[in-house]
Design a protein around this motif. Structure first.
Motif, PDB file in Angstrom:
ATOM      1  N   GLY A  56      55.478   7.364  40.015  1.00  0.00           N
ATOM      2  CA  GLY A  56      54.497   8.362  40.169  1.00  0.00           C
ATOM      3  C   GLY A  56      53.060   7.942  40.381  1.00  0.00           C
TER       4      GLY A  56
ATOM      5  N   ARG B  24      46.393   5.892  35.227  1.00  0.00           N
ATOM      6  CA  ARG B  24      46.600   6.993  35.423  1.00  0.00           C
ATOM      7  C   ARG B  24      45.152   7.836  34.518  1.00  0.00           C
ATOM      8  NH1 ARG B  24      51.834  10.410  35.568  1.00  0.00           N
ATOM      9  NH2 ARG B  24      50.421  11.489  36.858  1.00  0.00           N
TER      10      ARG B  24
ATOM     11  N   ARG C 125      58.320  16.811  40.512  1.00  0.00           N
ATOM     12  CA  ARG C 125      57.830  17.287  39.039  1.00  0.00           C
ATOM     13  C   ARG C 125      58.865  16.656  37.952  1.00  0.00           C
ATOM     14  NH1 ARG C 125      58.843  22.255  38.969  1.00  0.00           N
ATOM     15  NH2 ARG C 125      60.004  22.193  40.881  1.00  0.00           N
ATOM     16  N   THR C 126      60.239  16.486  38.429  1.00  0.00           N
ATOM     17  CA  THR C 126      61.290  16.468  37.583  1.00  0.00           C
ATOM     18  C   THR C 126      61.782  14.916  37.493  1.00  0.00           C
ATOM     19  OG1 THR C 126      63.006  17.213  38.878  1.00  0.00           O
ATOM     20  CG2 THR C 126      62.049  18.670  37.301  1.00  0.00           C
TER      21      THR C 126
ATOM     22  N   GLY D 237      55.622  13.215  25.079  1.00  0.00           N
ATOM     23  CA  GLY D 237      56.306  13.984  25.778  1.00  0.00           C
ATOM     24  C   GLY D 237      57.284  13.463  26.649  1.00  0.00           C
ATOM     25  N   SER D 238      57.762  14.277  27.387  1.00  0.00           N
ATOM     26  CA  SER D 238      59.141  13.960  27.969  1.00  0.00           C
ATOM     27  C   SER D 238      58.982  13.632  29.760  1.00  0.00           C
ATOM     28  CB  SER D 238      60.240  15.009  27.865  1.00  0.00           C
ATOM     29  OG  SER D 238      59.565  16.270  28.363  1.00  0.00           O
ATOM     30  N   ASP D 239      57.742  13.432  29.987  1.00  0.00           N
ATOM     31  CA  ASP D 239      57.518  13.300  31.530  1.00  0.00           C
ATOM     32  C   ASP D 239      58.021  12.401  32.182  1.00  0.00           C
ATOM     33  OD1 ASP D 239      55.864  15.741  31.407  1.00  0.00           O
ATOM     34  OD2 ASP D 239      53.943  14.466  31.670  1.00  0.00           O
ATOM     35  N   TYR D 240      58.374  11.343  31.343  1.00  0.00           N
ATOM     36  CA  TYR D 240      59.167   9.930  32.058  1.00  0.00           C
ATOM     37  C   TYR D 240      60.486   9.793  31.517  1.00  0.00           C
ATOM     38  CZ  TYR D 240      54.440   8.579  33.423  1.00  0.00           C
ATOM     39  OH  TYR D 240      53.328   8.592  33.892  1.00  0.00           O
ATOM     40  N   ASP D 241      61.011  10.761  30.965  1.00  0.00           N
ATOM     41  CA  ASP D 241      62.480  10.812  30.731  1.00  0.00           C
ATOM     42  C   ASP D 241      63.310  10.580  31.890  1.00  0.00           C
ATOM     43  OD1 ASP D 241      61.865  11.228  27.985  1.00  0.00           O
ATOM     44  OD2 ASP D 241      62.951  13.282  27.770  1.00  0.00           O
TER      45      ASP D 241
ATOM     46  N   LYS E 231      45.219   8.274  31.558  1.00  0.00           N
ATOM     47  CA  LYS E 231      46.061   8.963  30.366  1.00  0.00           C
ATOM     48  C   LYS E 231      45.719   8.096  28.951  1.00  0.00           C
ATOM     49  CE  LYS E 231      47.525  12.306  33.055  1.00  0.00           C
ATOM     50  NZ  LYS E 231      48.557  12.548  33.642  1.00  0.00           N
TER      51      LYS E 231
ATOM     52  N   THR F  57      53.113   8.842  25.044  1.00  0.00           N
ATOM     53  CA  THR F  57      52.759  10.269  25.705  1.00  0.00           C
ATOM     54  C   THR F  57      52.916  11.651  24.821  1.00  0.00           C
ATOM     55  OG1 THR F  57      54.610  10.582  26.793  1.00  0.00           O
ATOM     56  CG2 THR F  57      52.980   9.629  28.202  1.00  0.00           C
TER      57      THR F  57
ATOM     58  N   ARG G 257      57.662   7.942  25.957  1.00  0.00           N
ATOM     59  CA  ARG G 257      57.782   9.138  25.009  1.00  0.00           C
ATOM     60  C   ARG G 257      56.859   8.970  23.968  1.00  0.00           C
ATOM     61  NH1 ARG G 257      61.233  13.238  23.569  1.00  0.00           N
ATOM     62  NH2 ARG G 257      62.428  13.880  25.681  1.00  0.00           N
TER      63      ARG G 257
END
Ligand SMILES: Cc1ncc(COP(=O)(O)O)c(C=O)c1O
Length: 396
Positions: free
Chosen positions: A349, A393, A150-151, A332-336, A395, A330, A327
């Protein structure tokens, strides 16, 4: 005799190479094979390596055998690079090997001789060849939890819990830095806690350090080797010069053991040397001669270090660019985690099916388990890659 042989499963990384070569799309991108690439997409021969080769060509007078343990001066130089100057040298011995894979092979043979059928704990996931080499030497491979998917970071509590229940004498394979394939390395305090558990429970570390200099720098990347060498009675270390000297095909590396005392170290080295003699007789000389020439000449060594620093900075800036691009796309920070990972690899992923879609629909080659070689990207391809990942994906 060959009638009953079946085809082995295809190597998930190497099998991409011919498919990529035959792909006629001009926009194809290879993030599969684990080699460093510069901004022009080539895997460079470092300047110091080129210069060393010239010198060797002029000065070398013979190609007579060197011996199964290779060049002792090379072993000493690499030993100091890996263990640092302050190591307990009287208890450490090393031999030169054909790359890191050769080192792992002789070390696995030595473990098998000392403790037939021993359990070796490897991270899940790990470099696929780890499992093959260990099993081929009759060792029992056990996996330990490594990645929090997840992280994108090390699942440290679960990992620690695993080792607090391991059997005394078990072997623990650790990636010294730049974990392959996840790019997730423990922090210093996590290494410290893990080293304490290893020492307390009498586990034997086998540290594979194949990317020294690609993570945080030559010295920092050796942190866990040096830490453990001061804490445990016995350990094994495999070191590769393939990536940091850019001499992949020259097959250059070293296998080291740290023993309880000088007498045990001599016996272990003698047995390691027997393993070498049996498996490949002697390591190739050219790569180790290059490394020795570079490291023995202060000017060449400084130039090599500077070029290695440049390689590391270039990977880091690609990582930061990639995380920023995701970033943007998306919000968002999912790929940070891509910017935090170390070395060339990260797991992006994707499922195996999505990795195939990426190849077929976008001409982007990654390993089926979702591993990408960040160094295979060029800065101009970052957005294309991020958009393609999000597209497969669903997205985008
Ligand atoms: C984790 C790890 N260990 C060892 C090696 C072996 O490197 P070589 O045998 O090319 O020196 C590799 C190469 O990809 C690797 O990724």
């Amino acid at each position: 005799m060959f009638d009953d042989l079946i085809m082995p499963p295809a190597d998930k990384i190497l099998s991409l190479m011919p498919i990529f070569r035959q792909d006629s799309r001009s926009n194809k991108i290879d993030l599969g094979v684990g080699v460093y690439r510069d901004a022009s997409g080539t895997t460079p021969i470092p300047r110091a390596v080129r210069e060393a080769e010239k010198r060797i060509h002029t000065a070398q007078t013979t190609k007579a055998y060197v011996g199964p343990a290779g060049d002792p001066v090379f072993c000493d130089l690499i030993g100091r690079l890996v263990f640092g100057e302050a190591a307990p040298w009287e208890r450490i011995r090393g031999i030169q090997t054909p790359g890191g894979a050769g080192a792992l092979t002789v070390l696995a043979g030595l473990i098998s001789l000392a403790r037939p059928g021993a359990a070796v704990h490897v991270p899940d996931p790990t470099w696929v060849n780890h499992v093959s080499i260990l099993e081929d030497n009759g060792l029992r491979v056990v996996t330990y939890p490594y990645l929090d998917r997840r992280t994108g970071e090390v699942d440290f509590d679960t990992l620690l819990d695993h080792f607090s229940r391991s059997e005394r004498g078990d072997i623990v394979l650790l990636h010294g830095c730049c974990h392959n394939p996840t790019g997730a390395d423990p922090s210093r305090s996590q290494w410290q806690a893990l080293a304490e558990i290893i020492a307390e429970r009498g586990l034997v570390p086998l540290v594979d350090i194949a990317y020294q200099g690609f993570g945080e720098g030559l010295e920092d990347d050796a942190f866990v080797v040096r830490l453990l060498a001061g804490m445990v009675p016995e350990m094994l270390v495999s070191s590769s010069c393939s990536k940091n000297f850019g001499i992949y095909r020259e097959r250059t590396g070293a296998a080291f053991i740290l023993a309880r005392n000088a007498d045990r170290a001599d016996a272990a080295k003698a047995q390691l040397t027997v393993r070498a003699r049996v498996v490949y007789s002697m390591p190739p000389d050219h790569g180790s001669a290059i490394v020795r020439t570079v490291l023995e000449d202060p000017a060449l060594a400084a130039d090599w270090r500077a070029e290695l620093d440049d390689m590391r900075s270039s990977i880091l800036s690609l990582r930061q660019g990639l995380a920023a691009s995701f970033r943007r796309f998306t919000n968002g920070s999912d790929y940070d985690f891509l910017a935090k990972n170390k070395g060339m690899f990260s797991l992006i992923g994707l499922t195996p099916g999505e990795a195939v879609m990426l190849r077929e629909q976008h001409a982007i080659y990654i390993v089926e388990d979702g591993r990408i070689n960040v160094a295979g990207l060029q800065a101009s391809q970052i957005d294309t890659f991020a958009e393609a990942v999000l597209a497969v994906r669903g997205k985008r």
